[in-house]
Design a protein around this motif. Structure first.
Motif, PDB file in Angstrom:
ATOM      1  N   ASP A   1       0.851  -1.199   0.000  1.00  0.00           N
ATOM      2  CA  ASP A   1       0.000   0.000   0.000  1.00  0.00           C
ATOM      3  C   ASP A   1       0.880   1.241   0.000  1.00  0.00           C
ATOM      4  OD1 ASP A   1      -2.006  -1.790   0.282  1.00  0.00           O
ATOM      5  OD2 ASP A   1      -2.863  -0.931   2.113  1.00  0.00           O
ATOM      6  N   LEU A   2       0.648   2.124  -0.954  1.00  0.00           N
ATOM      7  CA  LEU A   2       1.384   3.387  -0.975  1.00  0.00           C
ATOM      8  C   LEU A   2       0.531   4.449  -0.299  1.00  0.00           C
ATOM      9  CD1 LEU A   2       2.773   3.286  -4.637  1.00  0.00           C
ATOM     10  CD2 LEU A   2       3.680   2.230  -2.556  1.00  0.00           C
ATOM     11  N   LEU A   3       1.171   5.311   0.478  1.00  0.00           N
ATOM     12  CA  LEU A   3       0.439   6.370   1.177  1.00  0.00           C
ATOM     13  C   LEU A   3       0.938   7.717   0.690  1.00  0.00           C
ATOM     14  CD1 LEU A   3       0.356   5.350   4.953  1.00  0.00           C
ATOM     15  CD2 LEU A   3      -1.559   5.442   3.344  1.00  0.00           C
ATOM     16  N   ARG A   4       0.013   8.687   0.609  1.00  0.00           N
ATOM     17  CA  ARG A   4       0.381  10.045   0.217  1.00  0.00           C
ATOM     18  C   ARG A   4       0.300  10.924   1.457  1.00  0.00           C
ATOM     19  NH1 ARG A   4      -2.815  14.372  -1.563  1.00  0.00           N
ATOM     20  NH2 ARG A   4      -1.730  15.796  -2.988  1.00  0.00           N
ATOM     21  N   LEU A   5       1.422  11.541   1.839  1.00  0.00           N
ATOM     22  CA  LEU A   5       1.447  12.432   3.001  1.00  0.00           C
ATOM     23  C   LEU A   5       1.288  13.857   2.496  1.00  0.00           C
ATOM     24  CD1 LEU A   5       4.622  10.934   4.774  1.00  0.00           C
ATOM     25  CD2 LEU A   5       2.237  10.179   5.006  1.00  0.00           C
ATOM     26  N   SER A   6       0.292  14.581   3.042  1.00  0.00           N
ATOM     27  CA  SER A   6       0.085  15.934   2.519  1.00  0.00           C
ATOM     28  C   SER A   6       0.253  17.008   3.586  1.00  0.00           C
ATOM     29  CB  SER A   6      -1.286  16.054   1.843  1.00  0.00           C
ATOM     30  OG  SER A   6      -2.274  15.644   2.736  1.00  0.00           O
ATOM     31  N   ASP A   7       0.527  16.614   4.822  1.00  0.00           N
ATOM     32  CA  ASP A   7       0.849  17.638   5.830  1.00  0.00           C
ATOM     33  C   ASP A   7       1.767  17.058   6.904  1.00  0.00           C
ATOM     34  OD1 ASP A   7      -0.778  16.256   7.640  1.00  0.00           O
ATOM     35  OD2 ASP A   7      -2.547  17.425   7.087  1.00  0.00           O
ATOM     36  N   VAL A   8       2.227  17.937   7.776  1.00  0.00           N
ATOM     37  CA  VAL A   8       3.234  17.516   8.754  1.00  0.00           C
ATOM     38  C   VAL A   8       2.663  16.514   9.755  1.00  0.00           C
ATOM     39  CG1 VAL A   8       2.859  19.511  10.285  1.00  0.00           C
ATOM     40  CG2 VAL A   8       5.051  18.309  10.339  1.00  0.00           C
TER      41      VAL A   8
END
Ligand code: MRU
Length: 364
Positions: free
Chosen positions: A34-41
């Motif tokens: 599973d790939l995860l997208r981090l969009s904030d700290v």
């Protein structure tokens, strides 16, 4: 390194938007990729704390990108210092986290706020690229140890490793596993004994996964099997990674490493450590008393997660409900039990003099 023929790194910036950060969710391996997208700290901090990303060098790289994400929301001095501290507090033992954040702050503090976001992404990319290059160099510097045993014995080389110190724990290549990948790729017949590494099973879940994907022969063993195998000549050498090395060569690594080092010492099996220089804490000399050891949740000991026969992922309790559990996550192997350190600059004894011979600029 490759998964089913596709090259991956363990962290990368989205090519389309140019700012969001992708990771492989390591809590889902080996059951699904599973790939995860981090969009904030906060997502970056959560990823480190919950061990969606783990392994000392990778934690540092993700924290660096986490600070870049933080600056997108607020690049003021106060917010930058606060968010760096918040990221630094996610895990205590791996010094790479503090190292990466200090390096980011040293770059960013002198800059005007409007210049900080681009500079942060550039520095985080440098940290990630350097880690990949350093780990590859650890591979190059460590592979001759394996080649020498193969030449001397004229048979398969058996290597024991603990936890996961492969490419999943770094940006690419790994630390302990990099020499193994290099030796394997050079055609040397290697076989890896993979400690399962309870309680979180980084060996059984992650090391076995990545070695399998690269085609390296390996066998998962219970954590307690290593000493027996060493007594019977089944281990030619041990190579493990580390989360923090003192300037005198004491080594913190995943809980259980110390017991393997004791068994290796008793059986005259060489015990090597692979590490990039970002893992050296030049400020301390007594690992047992100065390295902070993370205490994690008791539920990691009282439960175990796996795939049920019907294919579903299940977590089951393995300890009586009335029993408590303790979970120190790391231990310290004193330098006297370590044969040597494999770094991006070469190999050296696990001593202050050995480290300074490779990093003379630290003498001051
Ligand atoms: O708790 P973890 O999984 O982050 O612990 C990781 C280890 O102990 C590794 O051996 C260490 O970080 C070396 S990583 C190349």
């Amino acid at each position: 390194m490759k998964i089913d023929g596709t090259p991956y790194r363990s962290v990368w910036v989205d090519e389309q938007d140019g700012w969001s950060v992708h990771i492989i969710d390591q809590t889902k391996l080996p059951w699904s990729l599973d790939l995860l997208r981090l969009s904030d700290v906060s997502a970056a901090a959560h990823a480190i704390r919950s061990m969606q990303v783990r392994g000392a060098p990778l934690i540092g790289a993700v924290a660096a990108y986490g600070l870049a994400l933080a600056l997108r929301a607020d690049a003021s001095d106060a917010a930058m210092e606060r968010d760096a501290e918040m990221l630094n507090a996610t895990r205590p033992t791996a010094v790479n986290l503090r190292w990466a954040l200090d390096r980011m702050l040293a770059k960013l503090r002198p800059l005007p706020t409007q210049a900080r976001i681009a500079a942060a992404y550039a520095e985080a990319k440098l940290i990630a690229d350097e880690d990949a290059a350093q780990c590859e160099a650890i591979g190059t510097n460590g592979a001759p140890l394996i080649a020498e045993i193969a030449k001397r014995t004229q048979r398969r080389v058996n290597i024991l490793t603990h936890c996961n110190a492969g490419w999943l724990a770094t940006v690419d290549w790994g630390t302990a596993l990099a020499p193994i990948y290099k030796a394997h790729d050079a055609g040397i017949d290697v076989h890896v004994w993979v400690d399962e590494t309870r309680p979180r099973n980084q060996g059984a879940f992650l090391t076995a996964y990545e070695l399998g994907k690269h085609g390296v022969a390996h066998t998962v063993i219970a954590d307690n099997a290593g000493g027996h195998l060493m007594q019977h000549g089944e281990v030619d050498l041990c190579i493990v990674g580390t989360d923090r090395v003192t300037r005198t060569g004491d080594v913190a690594n995943k809980i259980g490493t110390y017991l393997k080092a004791l068994a290796a010492h008793d059986n005259r099996v060489p015990f090597w450590i692979g590490l990039p220089s970002s893992t050296i804490d030049w400020t301390i000399s007594d690992g047992v008393h100065e390295i902070p050891i993370e205490e994690r949740a008791a539920t990691e000991v009282t439960t175990i997660t796996g795939r049920a026969l019907d294919g579903s992922i299940a977590t089951v309790r393995v300890v009586p409900t009335s029993s408590d559990a303790a979970n120190p996550a790391f231990d310290v192997t004193p330098a006297r039990l370590v044969t040597g350190l494999i770094t991006e600059r070469g190999r050296c004894p696990a001593t202050a003099e050995g480290l300074l011979s490779l990093f003379p600029e630290r003498a001051a």
